[in-house]
Design a protein around this motif. Structure first.
Motif, mmCIF file in Angstrom:
data_model
loop_
_atom_site.group_PDB
_atom_site.id
_atom_site.type_symbol
_atom_site.label_atom_id
_atom_site.label_comp_id
_atom_site.label_asym_id
_atom_site.label_seq_id
_atom_site.Cartn_x
_atom_site.Cartn_y
_atom_site.Cartn_z
ATOM 1 N N ALA A 1 0.823 -1.211 0.000
ATOM 2 C CA ALA A 1 0.000 0.000 0.000
ATOM 3 C C ALA A 1 0.859 1.263 0.000
ATOM 4 N N ALA A 2 2.007 1.193 0.671
ATOM 5 C CA ALA A 2 2.894 2.352 0.734
ATOM 6 C C ALA A 2 3.639 2.577 -0.576
ATOM 7 N N LEU A 3 4.059 1.500 -1.223
ATOM 8 C CA LEU A 3 4.939 1.615 -2.385
ATOM 9 C C LEU A 3 4.210 1.563 -3.716
ATOM 10 N N HIS A 4 3.062 0.876 -3.759
ATOM 11 C CA HIS A 4 2.346 0.695 -5.029
ATOM 12 C C HIS A 4 0.970 1.353 -5.060
ATOM 13 N N ARG A 5 0.352 1.532 -3.910
ATOM 14 C CA ARG A 5 -0.942 2.216 -3.793
ATOM 15 C C ARG A 5 -1.995 1.650 -4.741
ATOM 16 N N GLY A 6 -2.106 0.335 -4.766
ATOM 17 C CA GLY A 6 -3.062 -0.281 -5.673
ATOM 18 C C GLY A 6 -4.369 -0.694 -5.043
ATOM 19 N N THR A 7 -4.521 -0.505 -3.729
ATOM 20 C CA THR A 7 -5.718 -0.969 -3.034
ATOM 21 C C THR A 7 -6.532 0.207 -2.504
ATOM 22 N N ASP A 8 -7.810 -0.069 -2.223
ATOM 23 C CA ASP A 8 -8.698 0.944 -1.653
ATOM 24 C C ASP A 8 -8.651 0.946 -0.136
ATOM 25 N N ALA A 9 -8.116 -0.103 0.465
ATOM 26 C CA ALA A 9 -7.945 -0.179 1.912
ATOM 27 C C ALA A 9 -7.031 -1.352 2.226
ATOM 28 N N VAL A 10 -6.491 -1.349 3.440
ATOM 29 C CA VAL A 10 -5.548 -2.382 3.876
ATOM 30 C C VAL A 10 -5.926 -2.854 5.270
ATOM 31 N N VAL A 11 -5.910 -4.175 5.455
ATOM 32 C CA VAL A 11 -6.105 -4.766 6.781
ATOM 33 C C VAL A 11 -4.850 -5.571 7.113
ATOM 34 N N ALA A 12 -4.207 -5.227 8.219
ATOM 35 C CA ALA A 12 -2.996 -5.917 8.657
ATOM 36 C C ALA A 12 -3.298 -6.657 9.947
ATOM 37 N N VAL A 13 -3.316 -7.990 9.887
ATOM 38 C CA VAL A 13 -3.675 -8.823 11.029
ATOM 39 C C VAL A 13 -2.420 -9.520 11.562
ATOM 40 N N SER A 14 -2.118 -9.334 12.833
ATOM 41 C CA SER A 14 -0.981 -10.013 13.488
ATOM 42 C C SER A 14 0.342 -9.699 12.812
ATOM 43 N N GLY A 15 0.482 -8.484 12.309
ATOM 44 C CA GLY A 15 1.673 -8.144 11.535
ATOM 45 C C GLY A 15 2.834 -7.649 12.380
ATOM 46 N N PRO A 16 4.076 -7.889 11.902
ATOM 47 C CA PRO A 16 5.247 -7.323 12.564
ATOM 48 C C PRO A 16 5.407 -5.855 12.191
ATOM 49 N N ALA A 17 5.945 -5.087 13.104
ATOM 50 C CA ALA A 17 6.248 -3.687 12.811
ATOM 51 C C ALA A 17 7.682 -3.517 12.319
ATOM 52 N N ARG A 18 8.552 -4.438 12.718
ATOM 53 C CA ARG A 18 9.975 -4.275 12.396
ATOM 54 C C ARG A 18 10.584 -5.621 12.059
ATOM 55 N N TRP A 19 11.690 -5.565 11.330
ATOM 56 C CA TRP A 19 12.381 -6.784 10.896
ATOM 57 C C TRP A 19 13.286 -7.318 12.013
ATOM 58 N N TYR A 20 13.709 -8.573 11.837
ATOM 59 C CA TYR A 20 14.718 -9.236 12.678
ATOM 60 C C TYR A 20 14.274 -9.385 14.130
ATOM 61 N N TYR A 21 12.978 -9.403 14.381
ATOM 62 C CA TYR A 21 12.492 -9.521 15.759
ATOM 63 C C TYR A 21 12.690 -10.957 16.240
ATOM 64 N N ARG A 22 13.350 -11.116 17.407
ATOM 65 C CA ARG A 22 13.679 -12.448 17.925
ATOM 66 C C ARG A 22 13.325 -12.613 19.404
ATOM 67 N N ASP A 23 12.525 -11.754 19.944
ATOM 68 C CA ASP A 23 12.310 -11.751 21.387
ATOM 69 C C ASP A 23 11.254 -12.729 21.879
ATOM 70 N N THR A 24 10.683 -13.521 20.985
ATOM 71 C CA THR A 24 9.777 -14.591 21.395
ATOM 72 C C THR A 24 10.312 -15.910 20.838
ATOM 73 N N ARG A 25 9.977 -16.997 21.513
ATOM 74 C CA ARG A 25 10.466 -18.301 21.067
ATOM 75 C C ARG A 25 10.004 -18.646 19.649
ATOM 76 N N PRO A 26 8.725 -18.435 19.304
ATOM 77 C CA PRO A 26 8.311 -18.749 17.926
ATOM 78 C C PRO A 26 9.105 -17.982 16.879
ATOM 79 N N MET A 27 9.458 -16.722 17.164
ATOM 80 C CA MET A 27 10.212 -15.963 16.169
ATOM 81 C C MET A 27 11.667 -16.412 16.099
ATOM 82 N N ARG A 28 12.217 -16.919 17.184
ATOM 83 C CA ARG A 28 13.567 -17.497 17.111
ATOM 84 C C ARG A 28 13.546 -18.752 16.248
ATOM 85 N N GLN A 29 12.451 -19.517 16.333
ATOM 86 C CA GLN A 29 12.312 -20.703 15.477
ATOM 87 C C GLN A 29 12.158 -20.304 14.013
#
Length: 260
Positions: free
Chosen positions: A118-146
Motif C-alpha cells: 500500500a505504501a509503495l504501489h498504492r493499488g488498493t482501496d484499503a488495507v487490513v494488517a492482522v498479526s503483523g510485525p512492525a519491524r524486521w529481525y524480531y527475535r524476542d519470542t520463542r516462535p520468532m527465534r524458530q
C-alpha cells in the motif's frame, strides 16, 4: 456448511514469478474484491485459509494466492521483500476480473507485505494488517527465534521445504527493505485497519501500537482479547467483522501509483 467453490488461477509477477491463486466469487457485495495474503509457510489451499476465504466471500469476491516459494507458486520466499510484487499481481488480477473496490487483508508476513504494498504501489482501496510485525529481525519470542532458524540455517530451510512446502532464498537482504513501521506512514490516504491479539505469541502488542502510531489517518486499531496469532487463531466472528469493515470502504479510496 460446505466451503464456497474456489476457481484456480495462475498469475505472473512483474519480475516473472508464477503465482498460484484462486478466486472465490462474491456472495455479497458484487463490486468488492478482497485479496487474501497468507502468513509465512501458509497457502491458499490450507483449510484454515479456505475457511477465511469462505467467510470473506459473504462480503466480496476473494482472490487468495500463494506467495513466491510457497505451495505451488514459483520462485523462493524472500520473507516480505519481493512479495510485494506477488500481492501487486493479485490486486491487478482482482481488478481485471471486474472488482472496482479492492481491499488487501494480510496475516503475519502477509500483513507486512500488505502494508508495504500500500505504501509503495498504492493499488488498493484499503488495507487490513492482522498479526503483523512492525519491524524486521524480531527475535524476542520463542516462535520468532524458530522462524529465524528456518530462514537463516540450511537445516532450517530444508525442514521448511520438506515439512511446509516453503522454499526460502538463502541470500541476505541487500538492501534491507523498508520496514513496516517505516512504510506505514506512506499508506494514507488509503484507509488502514490494524488487528492484533493480546495473546499473540509471535509479536507482542507493541508491534501493533508501533504500526498504528506511525500511520496517518484514516486508521483504526483493534486489540482483540484472547486472540493469538494470524489465520490459525482467527475466529469466524473476527473474520466477519473484518469483512464488514472492508465492505464499508468507499469506492475511490486508493490514490495514484507511488514511486517511493
Amino acid at each position: 456448511m460446505p466451503l464456497a467453490t474456489a476457481f484456480p488461477a495462475t498469475l505472473m509477477t512483474k519480475d516473472g514469478v508464477r503465482i498460484d491463486a484462486a478466486h472465490t466469487p462474491a456472495r455479497g457485495h458484487g463490486d468488492l474484491g478482497i485479496v487474501l495474503a497468507h502468513g509465512f509457510t501458509g497457502s491458499w489451499r490450507d483449510k484454515t485459509t479456505r475457511r477465511i476465504a469462505h467467510v470473506l466471500s459473504g462480503y466480496g469476491g476473494v482472490l487468495a494466492f500463494d506467495f513466491r516459494g510457497h505451495g505451488r507458486s514459483g520462485g523462493r520466499s524472500t520473507v516480505g521483500d519481493a512479495e510485494v510484487l506477488d500481492l501487486d499481481a493479485a490486486v491487478a488480477h482482482t481488478r481485471s476480473i471486474g472488482y472496482t473496490r479492492v481491499v488487501s487483508v494480510g496475516f503475519s508476513m502477509g500483513a507486512a507485505v500488505a502494508v508495504r504494498h500500500a505504501a509503495l504501489h498504492r493499488g488498493t482501496d484499503a488495507v487490513v494488517a492482522v498479526s503483523g510485525p512492525a519491524r524486521w529481525y524480531y527475535r524476542d519470542t520463542r516462535p520468532m527465534r524458530q522462524v529465524h532458524w528456518a530462514i537463516e540455517r540450511p537445516a532450517g530451510r530444508l525442514v521448511a521445504r520438506v515439512a511446509k512446502r516453503t522454499r526460502i532464498s538463502n541470500g541476505r537482504w541487500d538492501p534491507v527493505p523498508l520496514a513496516p513501521h517505516e512504510a506505514v506512514s506512506r499508506v494514507a490516504p488509503t484507509p488502514l485497519l490494524v488487528v492484533h491479539g493480546d495473546a499473540d505469541t509471535f509479536f507482542p502488542l507493541d508491534h501493533a501500537h508501533q504500526l498504528y502510531d506511525n500511520a496517518r489517518e484514516p486508521k483504526e486499531l483493534w486489540i482483540e482479547r484472547g486472540f493469538g496469532h494470524a489465520e490459525s487463531a482467527a475466529t469466524p466472528a473476527l473474520i466477519h467483522r473484518i469483512g464488514a469493515w472492508a465492505a464499508a470502504v468507499p469506492a475511490g479510496a486508493r490514490t495514484a501509483t507511488a514511486t517511493g
